[in-house]
Design an enzyme around this catalytic site. Structure first.
Site: not given
Ligand code: AKB
Length: 314
Positions: A12, A141
């Site tokens: 993106q 993440y």
């Molecule tokens: C997600 O939603 O994983 C990303 C971010 C905020 O890092 N857009």
């Protein structure tokens, strides 16, 4: 920045940042890389190579051949997708990022890392979240983002490497859809508004998250990387945000231009849980003071631009 390698150029951010950097620094000086071929401006508007960021030798060879002085490392797996396969997410987001960082160090290149609001967790103060605060994220993440923030700071301190980073909020854009993020609802809502006149939100009413329009994010990357290093107290990574809203507010903004737009809810427990663990609004004072962060788009200005761009694309 004179000779720049961008990883994840098909994502993106990459599909817009690669052409944006080429406009500023010259097409021949910005090498886009991705795991797969990306048809369109990224592969056709300047140099492009296939690269798996976990392949250290290929990465290092590429930096040497291109004579790179900067690596913009965007390759990664987003928050909600990462929960489906945490080990593979760790492999790309941490092992791949370590490989990229080490290759940049080997060749004396500056290194940009995109951290995220995901680097915070439920124990972080949610409102006006400070630059320096508790970071105990509860997604793989987020754990990867904190790991890389710390590792980038370590490389700066230990090796004198020029590492810099931003904690991106949800990014809203019309060129490419995000894939597998928690803030994606704020992009999908515009697409569905234009194609169907309605949207079903997977994020619940009243859930605030930080957001930013892509042109402000692109400008922020360049401004940070061009900033005078003597002014930088922080390195990895700066809080940045242009707005904080909840689903009803973005819907109300769309209704100003499309009065018939309707929204209902079908909340996804995974993404709702992640959203609730993230801040409501960030304090961006450090970014403003240390390198002049100044976003231009508020919610209504972004809505106007998103809707007209998507209508043109239709
Ligand atoms: C997600 O939603 O994983 C990303 C971010 C905020 O890092 N857009």
């Amino acid at each position: 920045m004179k000779r720049i390698v961008v990883t994840g150029a098909g994502g993106q951010i990459g599909v817009e940042l690669t052409p944006f950097l080429r406009e500023i620094y010259g097409a021949e000086n910005v090498l886009g890389t991705a795991r797969r071929n990306i048809p369109g401006p990224v592969s056709e508007g300047g140099p492009f190579e296939l690269l798996d960021v976990r392949d250290g030798k290929a990465f290092s060879d590429l930096l040497r051949t291109f004579r790179a002085d900067t690596v913009i490392h965007l390759a990664g797996v987003l928050s909600a997708k990462g929960e489906g396969d945490p080990l593979s997410s760790w492999d790309i987001n941490v092992c791949g990022s370590c490989t990229a960082l080490e290759a940049a160090r080997e060749h004396g290149a500056a290194f940009f890392f995109p951290s995220s609001i995901a680097a915070f967790g439920p124990s972080t103060p949610a409102k006006n979240t400070p630059q320096d605060t508790l970071q105990r994220p509860t997604t793989i993440y987020g754990v990867a983002k904190v790991t890389m923030e710390l590792l980038c700071d370590y490389y700066h301190k230990k090796f004198g490497m020029d590492t810099r980073g931003l904690r991106f909020p949800g990014l809203i854009s019309y060129e490419a859809l995000p894939g597998g993020g928690t803030t994606d609802y704020a992009v999908h809502i515009y697409y569905d508004a234009v194609s169907k006149g309605s949207y079903t939100s997977f994020i619940a009413k009243g859930t605030y998250m930080d957001m930013m329009y892509m042109p402000d994010a692109l400008a922020a990357v360049v401004k940070l990387m061009e900033a005078d290093p003597s002014k930088l107290v922080h390195r990895n990574a700066f809080n940045i945000s242009a707005m904080s809203f909840e689903p009803e507010q973005i819907a109300a903004s769309i209704r100003k231009m499309m009065p018939g737009f309707t929204m209902d809810y079908d909340v996804d427990p995974l993404r709702q849980g992640i959203a609730e663990s993230w801040p409501d609004s960030l304090d961006c004072t450090a970014a403003r003071e240390e390198w002049g962060f100044a976003p231009e788009y508020d919610l209504d200005r972004m809505t106007e631009d998103m809707l007209s761009r998507l209508k043109e694309k239709k």
